[in-house]
Write an enzyme that holds these catalytic residues in place. Structure first.
Site, PDB file in Angstrom:
ATOM      1  N   GLY A  78       0.799  -1.014   0.068  1.00 28.62           N
ATOM      2  CA  GLY A  78       0.052  -0.148   0.081  1.00 28.62           C
ATOM      3  C   GLY A  78       0.865   1.295  -0.011  1.00 28.62           C
ATOM      4  N   ARG A 142       1.281  -5.812  -4.905  1.00 27.78           N
ATOM      5  CA  ARG A 142       1.275  -6.594  -3.855  1.00 27.78           C
ATOM      6  C   ARG A 142       1.773  -8.118  -4.252  1.00 27.78           C
ATOM      7  NH1 ARG A 142      -0.613  -4.349   0.556  1.00 27.78           N
ATOM      8  NH2 ARG A 142      -2.071  -2.855   0.469  1.00 27.78           N
ATOM      9  N   ASP A 173       5.129  -7.803   5.813  1.00 25.77           N
ATOM     10  CA  ASP A 173       5.172  -8.874   4.884  1.00 25.77           C
ATOM     11  C   ASP A 173       6.376  -8.619   3.719  1.00 25.77           C
ATOM     12  OD1 ASP A 173       3.080 -10.328   6.106  1.00 25.77           O
ATOM     13  OD2 ASP A 173       1.425  -9.392   4.948  1.00 25.77           O
ATOM     14  N   LYS A 199       8.147   0.714   5.647  1.00 22.28           N
ATOM     15  CA  LYS A 199       7.015   1.516   5.207  1.00 22.28           C
ATOM     16  C   LYS A 199       5.515   0.915   5.645  1.00 22.28           C
ATOM     17  CE  LYS A 199       4.389  -0.042   2.648  1.00 22.28           C
ATOM     18  NZ  LYS A 199       3.323  -0.822   1.785  1.00 22.28           N
ATOM     19  N   THR A 200       4.800   1.890   6.011  1.00 26.57           N
ATOM     20  CA  THR A 200       3.279   1.536   6.062  1.00 26.57           C
ATOM     21  C   THR A 200       2.589   2.564   6.947  1.00 26.57           C
ATOM     22  OG1 THR A 200       1.484   0.067   6.653  1.00 26.57           O
ATOM     23  CG2 THR A 200       3.271  -0.202   8.072  1.00 26.57           C
ATOM     24  N   ASP A 202      -0.125   2.021   8.397  1.00 23.02           N
ATOM     25  CA  ASP A 202      -0.608   1.372   9.355  1.00 23.02           C
ATOM     26  C   ASP A 202      -0.032   1.551  10.859  1.00 23.02           C
ATOM     27  OD1 ASP A 202      -2.175   0.487   7.454  1.00 23.02           O
ATOM     28  OD2 ASP A 202      -1.534  -1.635   7.535  1.00 23.02           O
TER      29      ASP A 202
HETATM   30  P1  FBP Z   1       0.685  -1.802   3.661  1.00 17.05           P
HETATM   31  O1  FBP Z   1       0.308  -2.992   4.811  1.00 17.05           O
HETATM   32  O2  FBP Z   1       0.919  -2.693   2.498  1.00 17.05           O
HETATM   33  O3  FBP Z   1       1.340  -0.878   4.130  1.00 17.05           O
HETATM   34  O4  FBP Z   1      -1.102  -1.617   3.264  1.00 17.05           O
HETATM   35  C1  FBP Z   1      -1.694  -0.483   3.953  1.00 17.05           C
HETATM   36  C2  FBP Z   1      -3.172  -0.535   3.756  1.00 17.05           C
HETATM   37  O5  FBP Z   1      -3.363   0.888   3.387  1.00 17.05           O
HETATM   38  C3  FBP Z   1      -3.925  -0.914   5.010  1.00 17.05           C
HETATM   39  O6  FBP Z   1      -4.299   0.066   5.839  1.00 17.05           O
HETATM   40  C4  FBP Z   1      -5.373  -1.448   4.185  1.00 17.05           C
HETATM   41  O7  FBP Z   1      -5.916  -2.338   4.483  1.00 17.05           O
HETATM   42  C5  FBP Z   1      -4.607  -2.023   2.860  1.00 17.05           C
HETATM   43  O8  FBP Z   1      -3.331  -1.158   2.535  1.00 17.05           O
HETATM   44  C6  FBP Z   1      -5.614  -1.706   1.731  1.00 17.05           C
HETATM   45  O9  FBP Z   1      -5.059  -2.453   0.524  1.00 17.05           O
HETATM   46  P2  FBP Z   1      -5.364  -2.068  -0.958  1.00 17.05           P
HETATM   47  O10 FBP Z   1      -4.559  -1.101  -1.450  1.00 17.05           O
HETATM   48  O11 FBP Z   1      -4.853  -3.217  -1.627  1.00 17.05           O
HETATM   49  O12 FBP Z   1      -6.646  -1.649  -1.118  1.00 17.05           O
END
Ligand code: FBP
Length: 547
Positions: A78, A142, A173, A199-200, A202
């Site tokens: 993400g 991803r 991950d 990175k994230t 979250d």
């Molecule tokens: P990462 O763990 O890859 O940083 O993703 C963060 C995130 O924004 C989460 O908060 C959310 O649940 C997910 O990505 C949403 O995924 P997608 O971009 O595939 O809709």
């Protein structure tokens, strides 16, 4: 590309670097490290990259060796504000080591490495993206890098481009995969170093050595701005209850940080719900009681923050999701053949009795959302589950019952919001712009120091950037064994909200007051230019954790 006035001014911003990275650097090695848990199993799986020391860079009077190396970079998962600055920092660091060094960007995530899709990053491209949000410089994806075939396919292009180091910018991950890749390339003596960057948005990739992942700061500030705006609206019209779901996957760090910044009437913390073993009905009851209490004071309005992963933390739902994950992983092809209209029945017939009963009790939409495809790492896509509506509707039903019993006499009108994508590509705050640039520049220094299997680490983040400490942490140090796709796998341990941690305690000490008397705070938009107490402050979470 046409730029806004802010973009133009922002392009000229020079991110701050820790003092140690400004000139020549020397490596200080610490003691050998161990994984956070399951040491024996992790040591066995990572014989070449286990027990390495953590390192710090210090200033040196020696002049740098002009290390000649080409590097590759991948953005994984993400989007998170500041990704472009990690790449800019990496590029500048490599060029500082030796102007002839090249940086290649693999396109659209880890898949770019396997499919040999890449571009060479040049001064012109990098300058276009400095201090901007988004991951569009090379795109993200991803694809899970995990098989020997993928690693070998990747190595072909790395060899062809004479790339000796690969930087993977990702969450827990993706950094787990970076660690496995580093181990594999070390084992086969491929001559390719692998470095990770945390990175994230979250905020769940952190530990004793990594204070925070990048992007969390900006994303929380963007969400807090809009939550503040909603609170103002709420306080002006005094007629709605706003149910606001916030991204963050399993962890409630974003919801907690936004609560600390905006002081809503309620904020649910998934980790607390789990610790107290609360049922969905108990969560609903808790919200309904606050609505009723405020109604009794004449306040038929309020704001509730909901972490997107909540559903996974309600014990009965957690058991259901765990069985569903295993079941769907093992029966994926059979399940994909079942007609949509028959899928619910099919799942009910194949689950254990207890989980089938929970699944059957869920509203149609939520049940369907739970059985949708997992992401490539096996996670339920919680961002697709409309928890805010589920809670709002169930609270409405509970209030209707309370009305019949004479326990509530208010009005309950709802508005629903989900904030996630709105903040992931925002222009990075000064904190993220500086932090990311330092992470990237530091990654180049780790490459120069010949390291592999390390995560770029910048510490002392609540001090001014000059005093930040730069170094590297062996990724194996962050790992433990967990069940994924029905099998035990080595993974980086996710950091969830700690109920004995300072941020949660600060929130818990104030929440009763916020529920009763409207105490909203309106943080306003991120400021890039102006006094340091307005522009350069880290998140409340980080400040409290490091106090
Ligand atoms: P990462 O763990 O890859 O940083 O993703 C963060 C995130 O924004 C989460 O908060 C959310 O649940 C997910 O990505 C949403 O995924 P997608 O971009 O595939 O809709």
């Amino acid at each position: 590309m046409k730029k806004s006035a802010l973009q133009t001014a922002r392009a000229a911003y020079q991110p701050k670097l820790p003092k140690a990275l400004k000139g020549s650097v020397k490596v200080n090695e610490g003691a050998p490290t161990q994984s956070v848990a399951d040491q024996e199993a992790i040591a066995k799986l990572f014989p070449n990259t286990y027990a390495m020391p953590s390192i710090t860079f210090v200033e040196s009077n020696d002049s740098d060796n002009a290390i000649a190396i080409n590097a590759g970079v991948i953005l994984s998962g993400g989007q998170a504000p500041g990704g472009h600055n990690v790449i800019a920092g990496l590029y500048d660091g490599l060029k500082k080591m030796n102007p002839s060094n090249k940086l290649y960007g693999f396109l659209l995530g880890p898949g770019g490495l396997v499919d040999h899709n890449y571009i060479e990053l040049t001064d012109e491209i990098i300058d276009e993206y400095r201090n901007t949000g988004g991951f569009d410089i090379i795109g993200s994806g991803r694809t899970k890098l995990e098989t020997k075939e993928q690693f070998d396919k990747g190595l072909e292009i790395l060899k062809e481009l004479k790339i000796g180091a690969l930087v993977i910018i990702g969450g827990d991950d993706s950094n787990t995969n970076a660690c496995v890749l580093a181990e594999y390339y070390a084992q086969i003596k491929a001559g390719v170093q692998v470095i990770g960057c945390p990175k994230t948005i979250d905020g769940d990739l952190k530990n004793s050595e990594i204070a925070t992942s990048f992007g969390f700061d900006t994303a929380c500030k963007v969400y807090s701005e809009v939550i503040g705006n909603i609170e103002r609206d709420c306080n002006s019209a005094k007629k709605y209850w706003h149910f606001i779901k916030l991204m963050g996957r399993s962890a409630s760090h974003i919801a907690l940080e936004c609560a600390l910044q905006t002081q809503p009437n309620m904020c649910i913390i998934s980790e607390e719900v789990e610790a107290k073993n609360m049922t969905l009905d108990e969560v609903i009851e808790q919200i309904a009681q606050v609505v009723a209490m405020r109604a009794a004071n004449g306040d038929n309005y309020g704001t509730v923050l909901i972490p997107e992963g909540l559903i996974e933390f309600i014990p009965a739902m957690k058991n259901l999701i765990a069985e569903l994950n295993d079941f769907l992983a093992h029966n994926a092809s059979e399940f994909s053949m079942i007609k949509k209209s028959a899928q619910r029945e099919y799942i009910i017939n194949h689950l254990s009795e207890a989980n089938a009963a929970v699944y059957a009790s869920l509203p149609e939409g939520v049940a369907r959302q739970l059985s949708l495809d997992r992401d490539p790492h096996g996670n339920v896509q919680v961002s697709l589950i409309e928890t805010e509506k589920l809670l709002g509707e169930m609270v409405g039903r509970r209030l209707a019952e309370m009305k019949k019993d004479g326990k509530y006499n208010g009005k309950f009108a709802t508005q629903y919001h989900f904030f996630g994508y709105e903040g992931r590509c925002a222009a990075p705050s000064n904190f993220d712009a500086d932090y990311c640039y330092a992470l990237g520049f530091n990654a180049a220094m780790l490459i120069g120091a010949g390291k592999t299997g390390y995560m770029s680490a910048i510490e002392n983040l609540t001090a001014p950037a000059e005093q930040w400490i730069a170094g590297g942490i062996p990724i194996t140090m962050m790992m433990n064994m967990e069940r994924r796709h029905g099998e035990m796998k080595p993974v980086i341990q996710k950091a969830l909200v700690k109920l004995d941690g300072a941020p949660f305690k600060a929130f818990a000490s104030m929440r009763d007051e916020w529920a009763k008397s409207t105490s909203y705070v309106y943080p306003g938009p991120i400021q890039y230019f102006g006094p340091t107490e307005v522009c350069d402050q880290p998140t409340i979470t980080l400040t409290l954790e490091k106090a």
